[in-house]
Design an enzyme around this catalytic site. Structure first.
Site, PDB file in Angstrom:
ATOM      1  N   SER A 153       0.796  -1.222   0.000  1.00 41.60           N
ATOM      2  CA  SER A 153       0.000   0.000   0.000  1.00 41.60           C
ATOM      3  C   SER A 153       0.833   1.278   0.000  1.00 41.60           C
ATOM      4  O   SER A 153       0.300   2.341  -0.284  1.00 41.60           O
ATOM      5  CB  SER A 153      -0.984   0.015   1.169  1.00 41.60           C
ATOM      6  OG  SER A 153      -0.297  -0.042   2.395  1.00 41.60           O
ATOM      7  N   HIS A 193       2.533   5.335   3.986  1.00 36.26           N
ATOM      8  CA  HIS A 193       1.384   5.803   3.201  1.00 36.26           C
ATOM      9  C   HIS A 193       1.588   7.245   2.733  1.00 36.26           C
ATOM     10  O   HIS A 193       1.416   7.566   1.557  1.00 36.26           O
ATOM     11  CB  HIS A 193       0.109   5.709   4.041  1.00 36.26           C
ATOM     12  CG  HIS A 193      -0.329   4.311   4.299  1.00 36.26           C
ATOM     13  ND1 HIS A 193      -1.432   4.001   5.055  1.00 36.26           N
ATOM     14  CD2 HIS A 193       0.203   3.121   3.906  1.00 36.26           C
ATOM     15  CE1 HIS A 193      -1.578   2.685   5.112  1.00 36.26           C
ATOM     16  NE2 HIS A 193      -0.593   2.134   4.433  1.00 36.26           N
TER      17      HIS A 193
END
Length: 362
Positions: free
Chosen positions: A283, A334
């Protein structure tokens, strides 16, 4: 030929208008008058006579009425029309000479543009790129042809624009799934290897142990079925849009660069905190694709509906919020991946011509 011309329209800020007929093609540009605070509409109606479609005057007047109703609904009290015919017949159509708009004819056989009467300055900005496109063998014509192919794939909604058309992205999804099966089902049956043995990211092993490969291997590791399912579902759709817009090589550059930047951001954050958390997951790179998609929409903001921009912002906000409020999520990766993807895409599009142990699960 219309697809190439439509690409030029798109670059100049004319958004396609969907009608309940296949032709004519309609593109609209709304310009706000700052003095009156009202929108002024510039409409391009393109009819391709080489396709064999012919219209009666009544049919065309009905289509014109639809367009005017749309403009009125958008708050336009003032609007202008440019009619473009793609035809080898040099004579202007009789039934459109009194429409009150400008009239152009593109003659494919002679590769030339014919302009009848006066044309507003706003429309004259299209003259040069159209003429350059019509010049046989010119570099700009080849560029428009190539980019128009991508534009057609990105906007038509055909099989070429499906998720399956993004082959590089599909390959990444498959590699992630195969890696998950090997590391979470096959290896545990043999020797029960831990995350760090499988290649998880840890700044201690990278900096002190010089195991730099972990910055890449951690991108293909996941801690459970729900982890990989969520990541691959998002990657499948967001990645396909970025790849189809940028092309597979630029897409792969954005993906891996974002993942590397995300890993570095995670290591720096954990080093400062003297935290030896291990990080795995795709991610960081996926957030890079979110940043890439946002960059693409900002660059094409004049050709994109406001709803698309708001949806991307809302999706990014929800993803970041979900990470911040969840336990065991590597938010540094992230945020680093998101910013990295945005900046890398900005550079690529501007300069190259056109992506459960206490483990920080990205």
């Amino acid at each position: 030929m219309y697809n190439e011309i439509a690409y030029i329209f798109n670059q100049m800020g004319y958004v396609p208008l969907e009608l309940n007929v296949e032709e004519p093609h309609v593109n609209i540009k709304l310009v706000e008058d700052k003095l009156s605070n009202e929108a002024e509409g510039y409409v391009i109606v393109t009819l391709d006579e080489t396709s064999g479609i012919r219209y009666t005057e009544e049919q065309f007047q009905h289509i014109s009425w639809q367009i005017r109703n749309f403009l009125v609904h958008k708050g336009c009290k003032l609007y202008h029309f440019l009619y473009i015919f793609i035809s080898n017949n040099p004579a202007p159509p009789f039934n459109l000479q009194n429409t009150g708009g400008s009239l152009w004819r593109i003659m494919p056989s002679d590769r030339k543009l014919v302009i009848y009467g006066d044309t507003l300055p706003m429309y004259m900005g299209l003259k040069k790129p159209v003429e350059e496109f019509l010049m046989p063998g010119s570099p700009s014509a080849n560029t428009i042809h190539n980019k128009a192919d991508g534009y057609r794939q990105y906007n038509n909604g055909t099989a070429d624009n499906s998720v399956l058309a993004a082959r590089a992205n599909i390959t990444l999804v498959v590699i992630n799934i195969i890696t998950f099966i090997i590391t979470d089902f096959i290896i545990p049956l043999n020797d029960g290897a831990s995350l760090i043995d499988k290649g998880a990211l840890s700044w201690d092993f990278v900096i002190n142990g010089h195991e730099y490969y972990r910055i890449l291997t951690c991108m293909f590791l996941h801690t459970g079925a729900d982890h990989i399912f969520n990541n691959m579902l998002v990657l499948l759709f967001i990645g396909s849009y970025v790849e189809q817009y940028t092309g597979k090589y630029k897409y792969l550059t954005i993906y891996f660069s974002s993942g590397i930047i995300a890993g570095c951001a995670s290591m720096v954050y954990n080093m400062v905190r003297y935290d030896y958390t291990q990080s795995v997951g795709a991610s960081g790179a996926i957030f890079g694709l979110m940043g890439s998609l946002l960059c693409i929409i900002l660059i094409n903001r004049h050709n994109t509906h406001d709803t698309s921009f708001r949806r991307v912002l809302f999706m990014v906000f929800l993803s970041l919020y979900g990470g911040i409020t969840s336990q065991g999520v590597d938010n540094a990766a992230h945020i680093g991946g998101f910013l990295g993807g945005f900046l890398i895409t900005l550079f690529i599009l501007n300069f190259t011509g056109n992506s459960k142990r206490k483990a920080g699960t990205n």
